[in-house]
Design a protein around this motif. Structure first.
Motif, mmCIF file in Angstrom:
data_model
loop_
_atom_site.group_PDB
_atom_site.id
_atom_site.type_symbol
_atom_site.label_atom_id
_atom_site.label_comp_id
_atom_site.label_asym_id
_atom_site.label_seq_id
_atom_site.Cartn_x
_atom_site.Cartn_y
_atom_site.Cartn_z
ATOM 1 N N ARG A 141 107.588 29.151 55.725
ATOM 2 C CA ARG A 141 107.159 28.860 56.983
ATOM 3 C C ARG A 141 107.942 29.760 58.089
ATOM 4 N NH1 ARG A 141 108.154 23.012 59.094
ATOM 5 N NH2 ARG A 141 106.734 23.671 60.627
ATOM 6 N N ARG A 142 107.831 31.170 57.953
ATOM 7 C CA ARG A 142 108.354 32.081 58.857
ATOM 8 C C ARG A 142 107.334 32.380 59.912
ATOM 9 N NH1 ARG A 142 111.087 37.304 55.996
ATOM 10 N NH2 ARG A 142 108.814 37.809 55.883
ATOM 11 N N GLU A 143 107.381 31.495 60.900
ATOM 12 C CA GLU A 143 106.329 31.847 61.916
ATOM 13 C C GLU A 143 106.467 33.052 62.774
ATOM 14 O OE1 GLU A 143 106.147 28.250 64.184
ATOM 15 O OE2 GLU A 143 106.167 26.903 62.376
ATOM 16 N N GLU A 144 107.693 33.325 62.839
ATOM 17 C CA GLU A 144 107.665 34.627 63.724
ATOM 18 C C GLU A 144 107.343 36.082 63.194
ATOM 19 O OE1 GLU A 144 109.115 34.664 66.827
ATOM 20 O OE2 GLU A 144 109.099 32.358 66.728
ATOM 21 N N ASP A 145 107.595 36.208 61.772
ATOM 22 C CA ASP A 145 107.166 37.461 61.093
ATOM 23 C C ASP A 145 106.590 37.032 59.662
ATOM 24 O OD1 ASP A 145 106.622 40.038 60.633
ATOM 25 O OD2 ASP A 145 108.733 40.499 59.787
ATOM 26 N N PRO A 146 105.846 36.276 59.558
ATOM 27 C CA PRO A 146 105.361 35.857 58.124
ATOM 28 C C PRO A 146 104.456 37.027 57.441
ATOM 29 C CG PRO A 146 103.590 35.334 59.712
ATOM 30 C CD PRO A 146 104.650 35.820 60.569
ATOM 31 N N CYS A 363 99.186 27.107 66.424
ATOM 32 C CA CYS A 363 98.289 28.621 66.922
ATOM 33 C C CYS A 363 99.315 29.520 67.608
ATOM 34 C CB CYS A 363 97.191 28.321 67.937
ATOM 35 S SG CYS A 363 96.243 29.939 68.636
ATOM 36 N N LYS A 364 99.346 30.615 67.007
ATOM 37 C CA LYS A 364 100.286 31.623 67.400
ATOM 38 C C LYS A 364 99.919 32.049 68.896
ATOM 39 C CE LYS A 364 99.889 34.658 64.170
ATOM 40 N NZ LYS A 364 100.106 35.812 63.347
ATOM 41 N N TYR A 365 98.831 31.785 69.374
ATOM 42 C CA TYR A 365 98.510 32.398 70.717
ATOM 43 C C TYR A 365 98.597 31.363 71.623
ATOM 44 C CZ TYR A 365 96.716 35.791 67.691
ATOM 45 O OH TYR A 365 96.792 36.723 66.559
ATOM 46 N N CYS A 366 98.028 30.062 71.604
ATOM 47 C CA CYS A 366 98.069 29.136 72.619
ATOM 48 C C CYS A 366 98.982 28.049 72.265
ATOM 49 C CB CYS A 366 96.608 28.436 72.873
ATOM 50 S SG CYS A 366 96.211 27.378 71.409
ATOM 51 N N ASN A 367 99.486 27.945 71.195
ATOM 52 C CA ASN A 367 100.572 26.993 70.596
ATOM 53 C C ASN A 367 99.795 25.619 70.491
ATOM 54 O OD1 ASN A 367 103.257 26.464 69.884
ATOM 55 N ND2 ASN A 367 103.712 25.056 71.621
ATOM 56 N N GLY A 368 98.408 25.543 70.379
ATOM 57 C CA GLY A 368 97.840 24.332 69.916
ATOM 58 C C GLY A 368 97.674 24.062 68.589
ATOM 59 N N SER A 369 96.848 22.859 68.246
ATOM 60 C CA SER A 369 96.602 22.598 66.801
ATOM 61 C C SER A 369 95.778 23.295 66.019
ATOM 62 C CB SER A 369 96.381 21.073 66.713
ATOM 63 O OG SER A 369 97.361 20.168 67.313
ATOM 64 N N LEU A 370 95.943 23.720 64.878
ATOM 65 C CA LEU A 370 95.072 24.388 63.675
ATOM 66 C C LEU A 370 94.320 23.123 63.085
ATOM 67 C CD1 LEU A 370 97.214 27.140 62.276
ATOM 68 C CD2 LEU A 370 95.904 27.188 64.648
ATOM 69 N N CYS A 371 92.978 23.358 62.847
ATOM 70 C CA CYS A 371 92.278 22.556 62.104
ATOM 71 C C CYS A 371 91.756 23.314 60.819
ATOM 72 C CB CYS A 371 91.048 21.909 62.926
ATOM 73 S SG CYS A 371 89.951 23.141 63.413
ATOM 74 N N SER A 410 94.355 37.234 74.535
ATOM 75 C CA SER A 410 94.026 38.771 74.908
ATOM 76 C C SER A 410 93.672 39.339 73.758
ATOM 77 C CB SER A 410 95.151 39.338 75.558
ATOM 78 O OG SER A 410 96.304 39.338 74.638
ATOM 79 N N ALA A 411 94.125 39.219 72.329
ATOM 80 C CA ALA A 411 93.892 39.989 71.356
ATOM 81 C C ALA A 411 92.289 39.667 70.760
ATOM 82 C CB ALA A 411 94.664 39.560 70.086
ATOM 83 N N ARG A 412 91.718 40.557 70.588
ATOM 84 C CA ARG A 412 90.255 40.505 70.083
ATOM 85 C C ARG A 412 89.960 39.750 68.765
ATOM 86 N NH1 ARG A 412 86.483 39.506 73.450
ATOM 87 N NH2 ARG A 412 86.302 41.593 74.429
ATOM 88 N N TYR A 413 90.664 40.079 67.793
ATOM 89 C CA TYR A 413 90.822 39.650 66.482
ATOM 90 C C TYR A 413 92.055 38.923 66.413
ATOM 91 C CZ TYR A 413 86.843 42.244 65.302
ATOM 92 O OH TYR A 413 85.250 42.803 65.264
ATOM 93 N N LYS A 414 92.042 37.515 66.403
ATOM 94 C CA LYS A 414 93.074 36.706 66.424
ATOM 95 C C LYS A 414 93.474 36.173 64.963
ATOM 96 C CE LYS A 414 91.344 35.294 70.894
ATOM 97 N NZ LYS A 414 90.472 36.271 70.736
ATOM 98 N N GLU A 415 94.455 36.624 64.342
ATOM 99 C CA GLU A 415 94.803 36.188 62.954
ATOM 100 C C GLU A 415 95.092 34.524 62.939
ATOM 101 O OE1 GLU A 415 97.747 37.365 59.672
ATOM 102 O OE2 GLU A 415 98.134 38.197 61.292
ATOM 103 N N GLU A 416 94.501 33.977 62.251
ATOM 104 C CA GLU A 416 94.652 32.674 61.790
ATOM 105 C C GLU A 416 95.333 32.260 60.476
ATOM 106 O OE1 GLU A 416 93.959 30.800 64.063
ATOM 107 O OE2 GLU A 416 91.916 31.009 65.106
ATOM 108 N N PHE A 417 95.487 31.100 60.168
ATOM 109 C CA PHE A 417 96.339 30.841 59.095
ATOM 110 C C PHE A 417 95.544 30.394 57.751
ATOM 111 C CE2 PHE A 417 98.910 27.461 56.741
ATOM 112 C CZ PHE A 417 100.178 28.148 56.585
ATOM 113 N N ILE A 418 96.284 30.912 56.882
ATOM 114 C CA ILE A 418 95.904 30.830 55.263
ATOM 115 C C ILE A 418 96.595 30.131 54.482
ATOM 116 C CG2 ILE A 418 94.915 31.941 53.188
ATOM 117 C CD1 ILE A 418 93.736 33.959 54.830
ATOM 118 N N TRP A 419 96.239 29.073 53.718
ATOM 119 C CA TRP A 419 97.054 28.261 52.662
ATOM 120 C C TRP A 419 96.387 28.816 51.262
ATOM 121 C CZ3 TRP A 419 101.915 26.165 53.015
ATOM 122 C CH2 TRP A 419 102.301 25.441 51.936
#
Length: 429
Positions: A141-146, A363-371, A410-419
């Motif tokens: 869970r290295r959220e800063e630099d995964p 979410c690394k951009y808005c700090n909202g929930s991921l689904c 602001s980033a056009r391509y926003k990196e999301e999360f993968i498990w």
């Protein structure tokens, strides 16, 4: 991982209402598959494209293999976003999904002008050793630099934008984008070609390695030919080519189109069409062999219950390769259960290696929930021609989580999360 710790620590930072919600979500992840609410299901068929032009970016295709059809053709991911964080090689394009096709059926996102076009792109390092490291790192869970060997990007555009007409494509051969995009790598055709050949000034590359590979594969002679004959070719103009010229790299995965269909309609067609098996991309005996191979992996271990549930869920289309509760590909079909909902759960083939809600970051951009948005099944590797070598890719399932609000950072391509859930490396007694 200590389950008691996982249950308590997150609550220390939450309000009472938030804590109740967090516990409810945590419990929902651990419920049996039979307790889940049945969701609408669509099928996506994996097809050989009728013509390569149908996979051009201004037609907004869903596809797997080949090169990506970038929605925003200018502000592409670059630097570390385009590379494996372990071997540092450029990632290879796996698939892209035009989410607008699913929204036409389910409309799970409230109407937002900024998400009229919405595409998800998945890239992966073809090395299994890197994927093994990725699976190990995700627990940290290295959220800063995964550090990841597989990455997913979300790109969205409003209906009125600088690249495409506001009207739907006619697909009559006359559709064109409004503007050209960035020049891409002459070797992989995937990433932005920021480096230019110092000789011919025509070829472009995303990295020095691809430049060296292109040179050895024949560009050396071509480069001298261009210089000495002062050739004037289309690639001398800045920007991308609008045709789908073959890229130099021969190791890209084969390209298929992904089409969307309702599951009920597919069941009816499959039962009535006696020629279904003959027209399938994978014959039934190959499907049976693959299915039995997967079954043998699980029949004697502690994951039997999960595998039985998994087997029951995909039995309607027993050769699925891509899954989405979004997507499940089957034989030549992708099984789609689309639901961008916090309570939606993936279809897990294993009981071990599942994340809890505490493993899913904000979410690394808005700090909202991921689904949960979609998952990729291992059968897709058959279509991509991945060999069964010691370092060949393999997985149980790959699950994609995206910003619930589909935020507009602001980033056009926003990196999301993968498990990543891998098969056990050794039998479980």
């Amino acid at each position: 991982m200590d389950s008691d710790t996982n249950d308590v620590l997150p609550l220390q930072e939450l309000s009472l209402d938030e804590a109740i919600t967090e516990v409810e979500l945590e419990e929902s992840y651990e419920e049996d598959e039979e307790d889940e609410l049945e969701e609408y299901v669509t099928l996506g068929t994996i097809e050989k494209p009728k013509h390569p032009k149908f996979l051009l970016r201004h037609l907004f295709p869903s596809k797997t293999g080949g090169t990506p059809a970038w929605l925003d053709p200018v502000e592409l991911p670059t630097g570390k976003f385009s590379r494996c964080d372990f071997c540092e090689e450029p990632l290879q394009f796996l698939l892209q999904a035009n989410i607008f096709l699913f929204l036409l059926i389910y409309a799970p996102i409230p109407e937002k002008e900024s998400t009229f076009h919405r595409m998800l792109y998945v890239f992966i390092c073809p090395s299994m050793s890197c994927l093994l490291q990725d699976q190990h790192e995700q627990w940290k869970r290295r959220e800063e630099d995964p550090r990841r060997s597989i990455k997913v990007f979300r790109c969205q555009l409003p209906r009125l934008n600088a690249f495409y007409s506001s009207e739907p494509p006619r697909k009559d051969g006359n559709d064109k984008p409004l503007s050209v995009g960035a020049a891409l790598c002459s070797w992989c055709g995937t990433w932005k070609g920021e480096k230019v050949c110092s000789g011919c000034k025509q070829a472009r590359y995303c990295c020095e390695k691809h430049q060296a590979m292109h040179w050895k594969s024949g560009h050396k002679n071509r480069c001298h030919h261009i210089i000495h004959n002062l050739e004037s070719i289309s690639s001398s103009l800045p920007g991308e080519k609008l045709s789908r010229d073959k890229v130099a790299c021969s190791s890209l995965w084969p390209e298929y189109e992904i089409a969307i269909e309702d599951e009920c309609a597919y069941d009816a067609e499959a039962s009535e069409d006696a020629s279904y098996e003959a027209s399938s991309l994978v014959t039934q005996h190959v499907t049976d062999d693959t299915y039995q191979f997967l079954l043998d992996k699980f029949e004697a271990d502690d994951n039997k219950r999960s595998w039985a549930s998994f087997q029951e869920r995909i039995s309607k289309c027993p050769s699925q390769v891509l899954s989405k509760e979004s997507i499940l590909i089957v034989d030549d079909v992708i099984f789609n259960r689309y639901s961008r909902d916090l309570m939606a759960n993936p279809l897990w083939p294993l009981s071990i290696g599942r994340p809890t809600m505490t493993n899913i970051p904000k979410c690394k951009y808005c700090n909202g929930s991921l689904c949960y948005e979609f998952q990729i099944m291992p059968q897709i590797l058959y279509y991509l021609g991945v060999k069964n070598d010691s370092d060949s890719l393999d997985w149980g399932t790959i699950v994609i989580y995206t910003c619930l609000a589909s935020c507009e950072a602001s980033a056009r391509y926003k990196e999301e999360f993968i498990w990543v859930q891998l098969y056990p490396t050794t039998p479980i007694s």
